[in-house]
Write a protein that holds these residues in place. Structure first.
Motif, mmCIF file in Angstrom:
data_model
loop_
_atom_site.group_PDB
_atom_site.id
_atom_site.type_symbol
_atom_site.label_atom_id
_atom_site.label_comp_id
_atom_site.label_asym_id
_atom_site.label_seq_id
_atom_site.Cartn_x
_atom_site.Cartn_y
_atom_site.Cartn_z
ATOM 1 N N PHE A 278 0.835 -1.205 0.000
ATOM 2 C CA PHE A 278 0.000 0.000 0.000
ATOM 3 C C PHE A 278 0.867 1.252 0.000
ATOM 4 O O PHE A 278 0.589 2.220 -0.698
ATOM 5 C CB PHE A 278 -0.920 0.014 1.223
ATOM 6 C CG PHE A 278 -2.248 -0.638 1.002
ATOM 7 C CD1 PHE A 278 -3.341 0.119 0.616
ATOM 8 C CD2 PHE A 278 -2.404 -1.998 1.181
ATOM 9 C CE1 PHE A 278 -4.580 -0.476 0.422
ATOM 10 C CE2 PHE A 278 -3.631 -2.601 0.990
ATOM 11 C CZ PHE A 278 -4.724 -1.849 0.607
ATOM 12 N N LEU A 279 1.921 1.232 0.795
ATOM 13 C CA LEU A 279 2.813 2.383 0.886
ATOM 14 C C LEU A 279 3.509 2.646 -0.445
ATOM 15 O O LEU A 279 3.658 3.794 -0.856
ATOM 16 C CB LEU A 279 3.836 2.140 2.001
ATOM 17 C CG LEU A 279 4.575 3.337 2.543
ATOM 18 C CD1 LEU A 279 3.617 4.356 3.131
ATOM 19 C CD2 LEU A 279 5.570 2.900 3.604
ATOM 20 N N GLN A 280 3.912 1.589 -1.129
ATOM 21 C CA GLN A 280 4.541 1.745 -2.445
ATOM 22 C C GLN A 280 3.553 2.361 -3.438
ATOM 23 O O GLN A 280 3.927 3.240 -4.214
ATOM 24 C CB GLN A 280 5.062 0.399 -2.958
ATOM 25 C CG GLN A 280 5.744 0.479 -4.297
ATOM 26 C CD GLN A 280 7.003 1.346 -4.292
ATOM 27 O OE1 GLN A 280 7.586 1.633 -3.248
ATOM 28 N NE2 GLN A 280 7.426 1.772 -5.452
ATOM 29 N N VAL B 274 -1.238 11.015 -0.169
ATOM 30 C CA VAL B 274 -1.233 11.008 1.286
ATOM 31 C C VAL B 274 -1.645 9.593 1.702
ATOM 32 O O VAL B 274 -2.629 9.050 1.204
ATOM 33 C CB VAL B 274 -2.233 12.045 1.848
ATOM 34 C CG1 VAL B 274 -2.354 11.910 3.354
ATOM 35 C CG2 VAL B 274 -1.806 13.456 1.466
ATOM 36 N N PHE B 275 -0.875 8.974 2.585
ATOM 37 C CA PHE B 275 -1.130 7.605 3.021
ATOM 38 C C PHE B 275 -1.836 7.637 4.366
ATOM 39 O O PHE B 275 -1.328 8.200 5.328
ATOM 40 C CB PHE B 275 0.187 6.841 3.121
ATOM 41 C CG PHE B 275 0.046 5.393 3.476
ATOM 42 C CD1 PHE B 275 -0.790 4.561 2.771
ATOM 43 C CD2 PHE B 275 0.779 4.860 4.521
ATOM 44 C CE1 PHE B 275 -0.911 3.213 3.091
ATOM 45 C CE2 PHE B 275 0.680 3.511 4.860
ATOM 46 C CZ PHE B 275 -0.172 2.691 4.132
ATOM 47 N N PRO C 220 8.349 9.314 1.746
ATOM 48 C CA PRO C 220 8.672 10.727 1.566
ATOM 49 C C PRO C 220 7.489 11.684 1.716
ATOM 50 O O PRO C 220 7.668 12.887 1.713
ATOM 51 C CB PRO C 220 9.209 10.771 0.137
ATOM 52 C CG PRO C 220 8.506 9.661 -0.563
ATOM 53 C CD PRO C 220 8.338 8.582 0.476
ATOM 54 N N GLY C 221 6.296 11.144 1.849
ATOM 55 C CA GLY C 221 5.118 12.000 1.914
ATOM 56 C C GLY C 221 4.498 12.020 3.298
ATOM 57 O O GLY C 221 5.149 11.742 4.302
ATOM 58 N N ILE D 2 9.183 1.039 8.456
ATOM 59 C CA ILE D 2 8.636 1.121 7.095
ATOM 60 C C ILE D 2 8.174 2.546 6.790
ATOM 61 O O ILE D 2 8.468 3.099 5.738
ATOM 62 C CB ILE D 2 7.455 0.141 6.928
ATOM 63 C CG1 ILE D 2 7.945 -1.306 6.994
ATOM 64 C CG2 ILE D 2 6.707 0.390 5.630
ATOM 65 C CD1 ILE D 2 6.820 -2.316 7.136
ATOM 66 N N LEU D 3 7.456 3.146 7.727
ATOM 67 C CA LEU D 3 6.868 4.468 7.493
ATOM 68 C C LEU D 3 7.899 5.581 7.439
ATOM 69 O O LEU D 3 7.702 6.575 6.739
ATOM 70 C CB LEU D 3 5.818 4.778 8.573
ATOM 71 C CG LEU D 3 4.589 3.879 8.578
ATOM 72 C CD1 LEU D 3 3.685 4.226 9.745
ATOM 73 C CD2 LEU D 3 3.833 3.961 7.263
#
Length: 106
Positions: free
Chosen positions: A47-49, A57-58, A98-99, A93-94
């Motif tokens: 999901f992060l990728q 925005v995650f 970069p966002g 991981i987080l």
């Protein structure tokens, strides 16, 4: 963000993404919990990728489920260790994202 259901946590996250002219990538954490820790973390990484590639925005929604899941069927000592390990690996991981990351919980 923390607050009861319906208090506007996701709406606020969407407004922030809109204001930043970014899309939003929303992960309902309960949907990826329950498997092994490695499977859960792999799902979050995927999901992060996607969020990184979309410059989105995650948002991890329902973060309280992380604590609930780590506490199920364990002694206090093993629960504390599981929770610590999961949170540490999740933060690792987080940190590389970069966002903007937003966590929501009740």
């Amino acid at each position: 963000f923390m607050g009861p259901s319906g208090s506007g946590k996701r709406t606020t996250a969407k407004a922030i993404a809109y204001d930043l002219d970014r899309s939003i990538k929303l992960l309902h954490i309960a949907e990826v919990l329950g498997e092994s820790m490695n499977t859960t973390l792999s799902s979050i990484k995927a999901f992060l990728q996607d969020a990184r590639l979309a410059d989105a925005v995650f948002v991890i929604d329902g973060f309280e489920h992380v604590v609930d899941e780590s506490m199920s069927g364990s002694t206090a000592e093993s629960t504390s260790y599981k929770l610590h390990l999961l949170l540490r690996r999740l933060l690792d991981i987080l940190i590389g994202f970069p966002g903007l990351v937003i966590l929501t919980c009740h």
